[in-house]
Design a protein around this motif. Structure first.
Motif, PDB file in Angstrom:
ATOM      1  N   SER A 770     -30.943  22.601 -43.406  1.00 13.90           N
ATOM      2  CA  SER A 770     -31.296  21.259 -43.851  1.00 13.90           C
ATOM      3  C   SER A 770     -32.686  21.237 -44.470  1.00 13.90           C
ATOM      4  O   SER A 770     -32.906  20.637 -45.525  1.00 13.90           O
ATOM      5  N   GLU A 771     -33.637  21.919 -43.833  1.00 13.49           N
ATOM      6  CA  GLU A 771     -35.001  21.929 -44.366  1.00 13.49           C
ATOM      7  C   GLU A 771     -35.053  22.680 -45.694  1.00 13.49           C
ATOM      8  O   GLU A 771     -35.786  22.290 -46.610  1.00 13.49           O
ATOM      9  N   LYS A 774     -33.881  20.305 -48.321  1.00 18.22           N
ATOM     10  CA  LYS A 774     -34.865  19.272 -48.634  1.00 18.22           C
ATOM     11  C   LYS A 774     -35.994  19.822 -49.494  1.00 18.22           C
ATOM     12  O   LYS A 774     -36.486  19.138 -50.397  1.00 18.22           O
ATOM     13  N   THR A 777     -34.905  20.067 -52.990  1.00 17.70           N
ATOM     14  CA  THR A 777     -34.824  18.770 -53.657  1.00 17.70           C
ATOM     15  C   THR A 777     -36.111  18.481 -54.415  1.00 17.70           C
ATOM     16  O   THR A 777     -36.093  17.854 -55.481  1.00 17.70           O
ATOM     17  N   GLN A1002     -36.072   9.214 -49.571  1.00 18.04           N
ATOM     18  CA  GLN A1002     -37.179  10.161 -49.604  1.00 18.04           C
ATOM     19  C   GLN A1002     -38.381   9.689 -48.799  1.00 18.04           C
ATOM     20  O   GLN A1002     -39.025  10.482 -48.111  1.00 18.04           O
TER      21      GLN A1002
END
Length: 1036
Positions: A770-771, A774, A777, A1002
């Motif tokens: 998940s990190e 992110k 992104t 965000q």
């Protein structure tokens, strides 16, 4: 081989030797083969003596080069005989006549095994010798355990154990599974204590093969190998029969140093010091003597010691000492020593910073380039190619051009290729590069490949300042009476595109240049005629106002070739003739060629060395491949800086087209030689005001990490360390993710690893998926997924509504990944096309999978990557979200205050303008929020809002062929940073809603990268508002 008493064999050999010609010999051999065939058919009356005699005759006939396709059964039967004389004949002839795949060998496996496990040492030696020569996979499966017992047995004589070691080496090469790594590690340590040098030499040969495949399993053998070297170099307890011209067992010394080269860098200070002392003793104790045999032995040891010094990355003083020693060898008269000296100088360049020391011998190396021996000339060329840099490039290239005219044809092609690469790689300016290539074509046109002049055309097209110089030079060469066709090609192309730039020079009118080109038509081949036709139509196009006489002459050329038998020439002539009738309207059609995209030079691939060892993997070759892999892995360029001095881009650095915008990842990876010559400009390093983010595991005080190093660096084969290093050497290594224990403790969420199978798998990611998502992104390169077997890195490039993602799939495992499959599942608003991933990925290999992306509308949904593979027989499957988020299709929009106010008023209320109070926001300073918006490609407009606690921003969203301007306003409360009021406005209601929800996601859950000191800040306004700012204050 005792042949006493076999009178018939002696007579046959004498008859063959007395034959006057080949035909008589063939007649005598055919007669004897017919006799042997007849006697073998009547086997009942055949005695053992006669069978041995005929089998010996068959072997002699086979050694003369004749086919022997019968008698194999009789040969194999002799192996089963109880007597030594018959068994010896059977083993020897079988080893010579039959190969490892012959069906008859299967018949003797049991007999051979009985001889190996028997107590007769003579029979054991015969059996081991045969298996060591022709044993295949079936022998390895049946005999390997028995051979291993003989090798480790204390009751066997050294002669048997020596043959057992060599036999096991043969079986291991045919079937590596016969040696259990875990069990043999300690056994090899014990075998290295052997005092008999014959057994120790055979064991060392076996160890070379073992460590070539699995060096990490035999680390405990390193101290014993160093101790063996010490014993040999000091001459301690060395029998006289193993001393060769005063050198203690040179073969064992060479093999021992070869073993040590397969291990990574030795960190133990005691062992390293002992080893370096031994190597120092070898380096200082070797010199050229008159005895050829002693020279060969001593230099075999010396050059292997040099290879080991290079592998160990010894201190610079020892490296310089090696260069001085090699400098003596390249100046001696003995060609073999000169060859080895040049070869090792080339190798030492790969691993040590000794270029300055080698440059002292540049004149001697250039002299060796003219040696009568072509192998020495090739090594000299390789060394000059490797030692060339910016400081000596001109001298070396000029020497190569001078030598090119007298070089023999066997080396000219390689010479031309390397001269072209060096002139491109180290050109002080582009005009010098063009001059060199044109000289190269003039002197060796037949040996200049098309890729070389294609490269010149690319640089001339992409650099406007070079076009006049290139056109003038091309005209000078083309105007000569005798011109090579390759020169006609490159000159014709350049003059067709840029001859109009020379129009004001005397003798350079369009008509003059056309006449020069027209004179070349009769002497060139059909493909060149097609190129010259294009050049002619370009010259006619550039002649403005049109010259009627020139137009008539060009049209006449087109009419001459409109009925050509070649389809390409005919088509061009007909089409150009039709365009010429359109008058000035065809000027737009025949416009100047556009700029070429930057790409890696194809010349480098041609210059790669393809040499390799036939019997075993070369330690030096492995070392060179690893270094080349490291160079290639860090040679991806995200930004595309122009050299400050007008020089060329380094050809060793593959480049991609410069993206329209990059915030975090605009970092250039350069070769060490070029890092000073071609510095990137500051504006290119931070194209939109963003700052490079620190790699995970590095402290804010460490050096800035290359964000692509995790993607294409060498794969780690072991679990990463729990604590990440902050040394500068780690910047090119794999990113050190959390330990598996920590990864397992991380809570899973909707972005974490999702398994395709219903059954759980034991393979866990080495970090938080998940990190990683992110982070990707907010940036365009990094790690998408990593587990103990595979690492998937990502590098992306975005331009308006188009994008390209490259997935770097690396196999970290020591075995291959099989049944590899990947598929990309795009959401409805994206159109995506992915390349096919190879079904098998070799150990420690990496493949690239490009994915093209096109955005059709605004949405927060992301694409999904389904990736699966097999490790052994265990399948592993994962589903991963790809970072195709909304912000990838945003671009900062610089909007003036007046335009912002006008558009804000025109958009009115919902659904074009949406407002929401967002609670649960992570508290952050206003500067950090502005920095976040910049990383999302939303440009912050400072000074537009009267309230210093608010942020006003603008961005453009691209989808399909549309570009939508989006305006954003964030109102914050200094007393409560956990809430804010967010307003988003655009002409498209769907874009407005999706962008508002995306920004809300965000600011409510933001990764925690280290705050850069260069982050953009919002300066509070302290002066009264006037003009547009005042109007905006009244509006909102």
């Amino acid at each position: 081989m005792a042949l006493s008493g076999m009178r018939g064999l002696s007579v046959f050999i004498s008859d063959v030797r007395n034959c006057q010609n080949k035909e008589q010999e063939r007649v005598r051999v055919d007669k004897e083969l017919a006799n042997i065939r007849t006697r073998f058919k009547n086997e009942r009356g055949l005695s053992v003596y006669e069978k041995k005699k005929y089998v010996w005759k068959m072997l002699y006939i086979y050694m003369l080069g004749y086919d022997v396709d019968f008698g194999h059964m009789e040969t194999v039967q002799l192996i089963s005989a109880p007597k030594y004389a018959e068994k010896q004949v059977g083993y020897i002839v079988t080893s010579c006549l039959l190969n490892e795949n012959h069906d008859f060998l299967r018949l003797v496996i049991n007999t051979v095994r009985n001889d190996i496990i028997g107590r007769n040492e003579t029979f054991q030696c015969l059996a081991l010798t045969m298996v060591g020569n022709v044993g295949g996979r079936e022998f390895s499966e049946s005999l390997a355990p028995d051979v291993q017992k003989l090798l480790i047995s204390n009751s066997c004589r050294p002669l048997v154990r020596k043959k057992a070691a060599l036999c096991l080496l043969r079986l291991y090469r045919k079937n590596p599974d016969v040696v259990n790594v875990d069990g043999w590690s300690e056994r090899m340590v014990q075998l290295l204590d052997e005092r008999d040098l014959g057994v120790l030499t055979a064991v060392m040969s076996l160890l070379v093969a073992l460590v070539a495949n699995t060096p990490h399993a035999y680390w405990n053998c390193v101290p014993k190998c160093v101790r063996t070297l010490e014993r040999l170099t000091r001459g301690q307890d060395i029998p006289q029969e193993y001393t060769y011209y005063g050198i203690p067992s040179p073969w064992l010394q060479v093999k021992t140093m070869r073993v040590l080269q397969y291990f990574p860098k030795i960190d133990d200070p005691t062992i390293r010091k002992s080893l370096l002392d031994v190597l120092q003793r070898i380096l200082l104790g070797t010199d050229v003597v008159k005895n050829v045999n002693k020279n060969n032995a001593s230099h075999a040891v010396l050059f292997e010691a040099l290879a080991l010094v290079m592998h160990l990355d010894a201190d610079k003083e020892m490296m310089s000492q090696c260069v001085v020693l090699l400098g003596k060898f390249i100046s001696v008269r003995e060609p073999n020593i000169r060859y080895l000296g040049l070869e090792n100088m080339t190798r030492i360049l790969l691993v040590a910073d000794v270029a300055d020391s080698i440059k002292k011998h540049q004149s001697q190396i250039i002299t060796s380039l003219k040696d009568p021996d072509i192998s020495i000339r090739r090594r000299s060329l390789d060394l000059l190619y490797g030692m060339c840099d910016v400081s000596n490039a001109k001298d070396i290239v000029e020497e190569l051009l001078q030598y090119l005219t007298t070089a023999d044809f066997g080396i000219r092609e390689e010479l031309a290729l390397k001269a072209a690469i060096l002139s491109e790689k180290f050109a002080p300016d582009l005009s010098w590069y063009v001059d060199v290539i044109l000289q190269l074509i003039e002197k060796a046109g037949d040996f200049v490949s098309d890729d070389i002049w294609y490269r010149v055309v690319q640089f001339v097209t992409n650099n406007d300042d070079l076009q006049v110089h290139a056109a003038a030079k091309a005209l000078d060469y083309l105007d000569k009476p005798a011109v090579h066709e390759t020169m006609v090609k490159v000159s014709g192309y350049i003059l067709g595109e840029y001859s109009h730039l020379l129009a004001r020079r005397p003798g350079c009118s369009p008509r003059d240049i056309f006449h020069i080109l027209n004179d070349k038509f009769p002497a060139v081949t059909t493909p060149t005629k097609a190129l010259l036709l294009s050049a002619c139509v370009k010259i006619m196009m550039h002649c403005q106002p049109p010259d009627p006489e020139l137009v008539d002459q060009v049209v006449a050329v087109f009419r001459r070739y409109e009925s050509s038998v070649d389809a390409e020439v005919q088509q061009r002539a007909v089409e150009f003739l039709a365009l010429a009738r359109k008058g000035t309207a065809f000027v737009d059609i025949m416009a100047e060629m556009p700029k070429f995209p930057e790409r890696q030079s194809p010349l480098l691939k041609k210059a790669e060395d393809t040499d390799g060892d036939a019997s075993e993997v070369s330690a030096t070759k492995i070392r060179q491949q690893q270094m080349q892999q490291e160079q290639n892995s860090t040679a991806l360029v995200v930004a595309d800086p122009q050299p400050a001095n007008g020089g060329l881009h380094p050809v060793s650095v593959p480049k991609t087209a410069a993206p329209a915008r990059h915030s975090e990842q605009a970092v250039t990876s350069e070769t060490p030689q070029d890092s000073k010559s071609f510095p990137p400009s500051q504006s290119q390093a931070h194209s939109n005001g963003g700052t490079p983010q620190q790699a995970p595991g590095h402290t804010p005080g460490s050096a800035s990490a290359d964000l692509l190093s995790d993607l294409v660096g060498p794969l780690s084969l072991e679990a990463p360390p729990p604590v990440a290093s902050t040394s500068s050497s780690d910047l090119l290594a794999l990113e050190a993710p959390p330990t598996p224990t920590a990864a397992a403790a991380t809570p899973a969420d909707s972005l974490a690893l999702a398994l395709l199978d219903s059954a759980p798998t034991q393979v866990q990611p080495l970090g938080n998926v998940s990190e990683w998502f992110k982070e990707l992104t907010l940036k365009d390169s990094g790690v998408l997924y990593e587990d103990p077997y595979v690492q998937i890195g990502l590098k992306a490039e975005w331009r308006n509504a188009q994008g390209r993602i490259v997935l770097f799939v690396g196999n970290k495992h020591t075995g291959p990944l099989t049944n590899v499959k990947s598929s990309v599942l795009p959401p409805p608003h994206l159109r995506m096309q992915s390349a096919v991933v190879p079904e098998n990925i070799p150990p420690r290999a990496q493949v690239q999978v490009p994915v093209d992306v096109a955005c059709l509308s605004a949405s927060r949904e992301t694409a999904v990557l389904e990736f699966s593979f097999n490790v052994g027989h265990a399948p592993v499957s994962v589903q991963l979200k790809l970072p195709t988020s909304l912000n990838k299709f945003l671009q900062v929009a610089p909007v003036s205050a007046n335009e912002f106010v006008a558009r804000w008023r025109a958009l009115g209320g919902p659904p074009s303008k949406l407002q929401e109070v967002v609670r649960g926001v992570r508290p952050m300073p206003l500067a950090e929020m502005a920095n976040l918006f910049i990383r999302l490609h939303i440009g912050v407009a400072n000074g537009l809002d009267p309230n210093v606690n608010n942020v006003v921003a603008a961005t453009t969203f691209y989808s399909g062929t549309a570009a939508t301007l989006c305006l954003v306003r964030v109102e914050t409360d200094p007393s409560d940073r956990t809430q804010m009021r967010l307003t988003v406005a655009s002409e498209d209601p769907n874009t407005t809603y999706e962008l508002k929800e995306f920004i809300k996601e965000q600011v409510m859950d933001i990764p925690f990268p280290g705050q850069s000191p260069q982050a953009a800040t919002v300066t509070p306004a302290t002066i009264p508002l006037t003009g547009p700012a005042a109007a905006l204050a009244g509006l909102i």
